[in-house]
Design a protein around this motif. Sequence first.
Motif, PDB file in Angstrom:
ATOM      1  N   ASN A  35      55.042  20.052 -31.845  1.00  0.00           N
ATOM      2  CA  ASN A  35      52.917  19.175 -31.138  1.00  0.00           C
ATOM      3  C   ASN A  35      53.693  18.527 -30.542  1.00  0.00           C
ATOM      4  O   ASN A  35      52.431  18.860 -29.565  1.00  0.00           O
ATOM      5  N   LYS A  36      54.691  17.218 -29.951  1.00  0.00           N
ATOM      6  CA  LYS A  36      54.525  16.383 -28.903  1.00  0.00           C
ATOM      7  C   LYS A  36      54.498  16.832 -27.377  1.00  0.00           C
ATOM      8  O   LYS A  36      53.578  16.818 -26.471  1.00  0.00           O
ATOM      9  N   ALA A  37      55.339  17.941 -27.355  1.00  0.00           N
ATOM     10  CA  ALA A  37      55.352  19.211 -26.665  1.00  0.00           C
ATOM     11  C   ALA A  37      53.528  19.738 -26.042  1.00  0.00           C
ATOM     12  O   ALA A  37      53.289  19.427 -24.920  1.00  0.00           O
ATOM     13  N   GLN A  38      53.234  20.452 -27.279  1.00  0.00           N
ATOM     14  CA  GLN A  38      51.961  20.959 -27.136  1.00  0.00           C
ATOM     15  C   GLN A  38      50.945  19.850 -26.399  1.00  0.00           C
ATOM     16  O   GLN A  38      50.375  20.384 -25.164  1.00  0.00           O
ATOM     17  N   ASP A  39      51.210  18.521 -26.860  1.00  0.00           N
ATOM     18  CA  ASP A  39      49.889  17.745 -26.503  1.00  0.00           C
ATOM     19  C   ASP A  39      50.146  17.435 -25.307  1.00  0.00           C
ATOM     20  O   ASP A  39      49.356  16.918 -24.952  1.00  0.00           O
ATOM     21  N   PHE A  40      51.593  17.004 -25.280  1.00  0.00           N
ATOM     22  CA  PHE A  40      52.188  17.074 -23.603  1.00  0.00           C
ATOM     23  C   PHE A  40      51.417  16.903 -22.559  1.00  0.00           C
ATOM     24  O   PHE A  40      50.861  17.016 -21.487  1.00  0.00           O
ATOM     25  N   LEU A  41      51.930  18.803 -22.918  1.00  0.00           N
ATOM     26  CA  LEU A  41      51.106  19.837 -22.172  1.00  0.00           C
ATOM     27  C   LEU A  41      49.738  20.558 -21.328  1.00  0.00           C
ATOM     28  O   LEU A  41      49.264  20.229 -20.592  1.00  0.00           O
ATOM     29  N   SER A  42      48.326  19.681 -22.741  1.00  0.00           N
ATOM     30  CA  SER A  42      47.525  20.394 -22.533  1.00  0.00           C
ATOM     31  C   SER A  42      47.003  19.176 -21.957  1.00  0.00           C
ATOM     32  O   SER A  42      45.729  19.329 -21.521  1.00  0.00           O
ATOM     33  N   THR A  43      47.271  18.351 -21.680  1.00  0.00           N
ATOM     34  CA  THR A  43      46.703  17.324 -20.366  1.00  0.00           C
ATOM     35  C   THR A  43      47.671  17.077 -19.229  1.00  0.00           C
ATOM     36  O   THR A  43      46.662  16.134 -17.691  1.00  0.00           O
ATOM     37  N   LEU A  44      48.601  17.782 -18.621  1.00  0.00           N
ATOM     38  CA  LEU A  44      49.536  17.532 -17.776  1.00  0.00           C
ATOM     39  C   LEU A  44      48.775  18.057 -16.281  1.00  0.00           C
ATOM     40  O   LEU A  44      48.211  17.159 -15.900  1.00  0.00           O
ATOM     41  N   SER A  45      47.944  18.898 -16.356  1.00  0.00           N
ATOM     42  CA  SER A  45      47.713  19.868 -14.938  1.00  0.00           C
ATOM     43  C   SER A  45      46.488  18.322 -15.104  1.00  0.00           C
ATOM     44  O   SER A  45      45.976  17.766 -13.843  1.00  0.00           O
ATOM     45  N   GLU A  46      45.768  18.194 -15.208  1.00  0.00           N
ATOM     46  CA  GLU A  46      44.244  16.864 -15.320  1.00  0.00           C
ATOM     47  C   GLU A  46      45.539  15.185 -14.966  1.00  0.00           C
ATOM     48  O   GLU A  46      44.547  15.076 -13.354  1.00  0.00           O
ATOM     49  N   ARG A  47      46.378  15.037 -15.270  1.00  0.00           N
ATOM     50  CA  ARG A  47      47.071  14.350 -14.664  1.00  0.00           C
ATOM     51  C   ARG A  47      47.388  14.821 -13.060  1.00  0.00           C
ATOM     52  O   ARG A  47      47.513  14.115 -12.290  1.00  0.00           O
ATOM     53  N   TYR A  48      47.790  15.625 -12.923  1.00  0.00           N
ATOM     54  CA  TYR A  48      48.049  16.305 -11.324  1.00  0.00           C
ATOM     55  C   TYR A  48      46.458  16.320 -11.495  1.00  0.00           C
ATOM     56  O   TYR A  48      47.158  15.938  -9.334  1.00  0.00           O
ATOM     57  N   PHE A  49      45.924  16.875 -11.417  1.00  0.00           N
ATOM     58  CA  PHE A  49      44.634  17.029  -9.989  1.00  0.00           C
ATOM     59  C   PHE A  49      44.491  15.849  -9.467  1.00  0.00           C
ATOM     60  O   PHE A  49      43.585  15.666  -9.107  1.00  0.00           O
ATOM     61  N   LYS A  50      44.006  14.363 -10.908  1.00  0.00           N
ATOM     62  CA  LYS A  50      44.110  12.877 -10.215  1.00  0.00           C
ATOM     63  C   LYS A  50      44.894  12.529  -9.708  1.00  0.00           C
ATOM     64  O   LYS A  50      44.252  12.156  -8.258  1.00  0.00           O
ATOM     65  N   LEU A  51      45.940  13.064  -9.459  1.00  0.00           N
ATOM     66  CA  LEU A  51      47.009  12.472  -7.734  1.00  0.00           C
ATOM     67  C   LEU A  51      46.829  13.503  -6.931  1.00  0.00           C
ATOM     68  O   LEU A  51      46.800  13.258  -5.894  1.00  0.00           O
ATOM     69  N   ALA A  52      46.805  14.482  -7.314  1.00  0.00           N
ATOM     70  CA  ALA A  52      45.969  15.491  -5.643  1.00  0.00           C
ATOM     71  C   ALA A  52      44.970  14.573  -5.008  1.00  0.00           C
ATOM     72  O   ALA A  52      44.612  14.726  -4.001  1.00  0.00           O
ATOM     73  N   GLU A  53      43.805  14.457  -5.929  1.00  0.00           N
ATOM     74  CA  GLU A  53      42.318  13.940  -5.551  1.00  0.00           C
ATOM     75  C   GLU A  53      42.977  12.471  -4.121  1.00  0.00           C
ATOM     76  O   GLU A  53      42.505  12.097  -3.665  1.00  0.00           O
ATOM     77  N   ARG A  54      44.173  11.756  -5.091  1.00  0.00           N
ATOM     78  CA  ARG A  54      43.731  10.389  -4.909  1.00  0.00           C
ATOM     79  C   ARG A  54      45.230  10.198  -3.116  1.00  0.00           C
ATOM     80  O   ARG A  54      45.467   9.501  -3.148  1.00  0.00           O
ATOM     81  N   LEU A  55      46.228  11.633  -3.084  1.00  0.00           N
ATOM     82  CA  LEU A  55      46.907  11.978  -2.239  1.00  0.00           C
ATOM     83  C   LEU A  55      46.320  11.612  -0.677  1.00  0.00           C
ATOM     84  O   LEU A  55      45.611  12.102  -0.607  1.00  0.00           O
ATOM     85  N   GLN A  56      47.118  10.743  -0.528  1.00  0.00           N
ATOM     86  CA  GLN A  56      46.780  10.493   1.328  1.00  0.00           C
ATOM     87  C   GLN A  56      46.748  11.884   2.122  1.00  0.00           C
ATOM     88  O   GLN A  56      47.940  12.116   1.979  1.00  0.00           O
ATOM     89  N   GLU A  57      46.066  11.725   2.885  1.00  0.00           N
ATOM     90  CA  GLU A  57      46.248  12.902   4.137  1.00  0.00           C
ATOM     91  C   GLU A  57      47.273  12.346   4.729  1.00  0.00           C
ATOM     92  O   GLU A  57      47.735  11.896   5.479  1.00  0.00           O
ATOM     93  N   THR A  58      48.056  13.645   5.352  1.00  0.00           N
ATOM     94  CA  THR A  58      48.593  13.689   6.390  1.00  0.00           C
ATOM     95  C   THR A  58      48.272  13.874   7.367  1.00  0.00           C
ATOM     96  O   THR A  58      47.769  15.167   7.645  1.00  0.00           O
ATOM     97  N   THR A  59      48.211  12.999   8.716  1.00  0.00           N
ATOM     98  CA  THR A  59      47.810  13.030  10.101  1.00  0.00           C
ATOM     99  C   THR A  59      48.451  13.835  10.432  1.00  0.00           C
ATOM    100  O   THR A  59      48.455  14.484  11.603  1.00  0.00           O
ATOM    101  N   GLU A  60      50.031  12.781  11.170  1.00  0.00           N
ATOM    102  CA  GLU A  60      51.023  13.445  12.175  1.00  0.00           C
ATOM    103  C   GLU A  60      52.086  14.651  11.661  1.00  0.00           C
ATOM    104  O   GLU A  60      52.348  14.635  10.455  1.00  0.00           O
ATOM    105  N   VAL A  61      52.234  15.888  12.642  1.00  0.00           N
ATOM    106  CA  VAL A  61      52.964  16.611  11.911  1.00  0.00           C
ATOM    107  C   VAL A  61      53.995  17.122  13.011  1.00  0.00           C
ATOM    108  O   VAL A  61      53.477  16.286  14.246  1.00  0.00           O
ATOM    109  N   GLN A  62      54.967  17.407  12.390  1.00  0.00           N
ATOM    110  CA  GLN A  62      56.025  17.466  13.560  1.00  0.00           C
ATOM    111  C   GLN A  62      56.030  19.028  13.660  1.00  0.00           C
ATOM    112  O   GLN A  62      56.857  19.409  13.154  1.00  0.00           O
ATOM    113  N   LEU A  63      55.876  19.402  15.118  1.00  0.00           N
ATOM    114  CA  LEU A  63      56.281  21.008  15.353  1.00  0.00           C
ATOM    115  C   LEU A  63      57.437  21.456  15.629  1.00  0.00           C
ATOM    116  O   LEU A  63      57.795  22.044  16.426  1.00  0.00           O
ATOM    117  N   ILE A  64      58.141  21.762  14.513  1.00  0.00           N
ATOM    118  CA  ILE A  64      59.715  22.114  14.248  1.00  0.00           C
ATOM    119  C   ILE A  64      60.068  23.485  14.680  1.00  0.00           C
ATOM    120  O   ILE A  64      58.615  24.321  14.278  1.00  0.00           O
TER     121      ILE A  64
END
Length: 330
Positions: free
Chosen positions: A292-321
């Motif tokens: 039951n605990k696992a079910q609860d944890f998983l039911s809101t997990l993607s929301e947390r990752y969507f929020k994190l993704a929104e807050r993520l800083q854009e990478t501006t510099e890239v290395q052309l390896i």
Amino acid sequence: MAIEHKMEVLKSIEPDVHAFISDKMNLPEECWQPTDFLPNAADQDFANQVNVLQENIAGVPDTVMVSLVGNMITEEALPSYQTFFNLLKGVNEERNVASSNAWVRWSRLWTAEENRHGDLLNKYLYLSGRVDMREVEMSIQRLIHNGIDLQTYADPYNGLIYTSFQERATKISHMNTGKIAFKSGDKLLAKICNTIAGEEALHEKAYKFFMSKVFDTDPNGGLAAFVQMMKKKIVMPASLMDAGTEKNNYSYYAAITQKIGVYTSHDYANIIDHLVKFWGIDKLKGLSDEGNKAQDFLSTLSERYFKLAERLQETTEVQLIWLNKSRLVI
Ligand SMILES: [Fe+2]
Ligand SMILES: [Fe+2]
């Protein structure tokens, strides 16, 4: 859950794995092969065909080339994937790679398909002239040399969660590369990426199906594995490509895929959301307290990752390896 129980569950799913193989998997004679997409070196006008290929790929941005190379290197580390899968408990207890056991058969059919992905991309990129192939070959060798640590600890449930996630991630990444290639004027590269993505979709379908059988038989065990893998985060298969060197190619590659939208933290959140829904996690019945605990944890997990993704800083510099410096298009 004791590992012995998980091994029994795996055994009970064998008929489903055999059935998936006969219903969905093609024989080698029926599959496409890398040469179907590539200039034929035996043709009189081979050089001309290569020129056309080089003209077509000239409009593909350097950053996309780096991402494509990273995808190819990931495909090329195939020996590690077959080894990884056969080492999962309950997959190959007889220690026989030629076994007719459903899981071992699956591991061979799966990796025999993957092998063509690496072959095709490697040859195409070589012919493009835009890649520093020696650097790339070193990365491939280094990655196989170092192996993979997918944090599954030989647990078959963990392994099936990992592969369900990863095959979807790989599909997304090839599909998005195909879209950019198309827009950049390389129709053949777009077709190659889409063809590969189609097979990744099939692998994703297989692993999600196998794991759904685990959830049917052992929902508490399945949930515990899903939570365990999510808490550790899914490590990308190519993450050890620089270990033992001073290089940072893996981080540059990951930053570029994020920047150009080939595979982003938003995709990561989306995959969690998809898997939770696909396996009907919220509908699983007969659960223990832990379940039951696992079910609860998983039911809101993607929301947390969507929020994190929104807050993520854009990478501006890239290395052309990995690119041939004299052929950069920027
Ligand atoms: Fe692949
Ligand atoms: Fe795959």
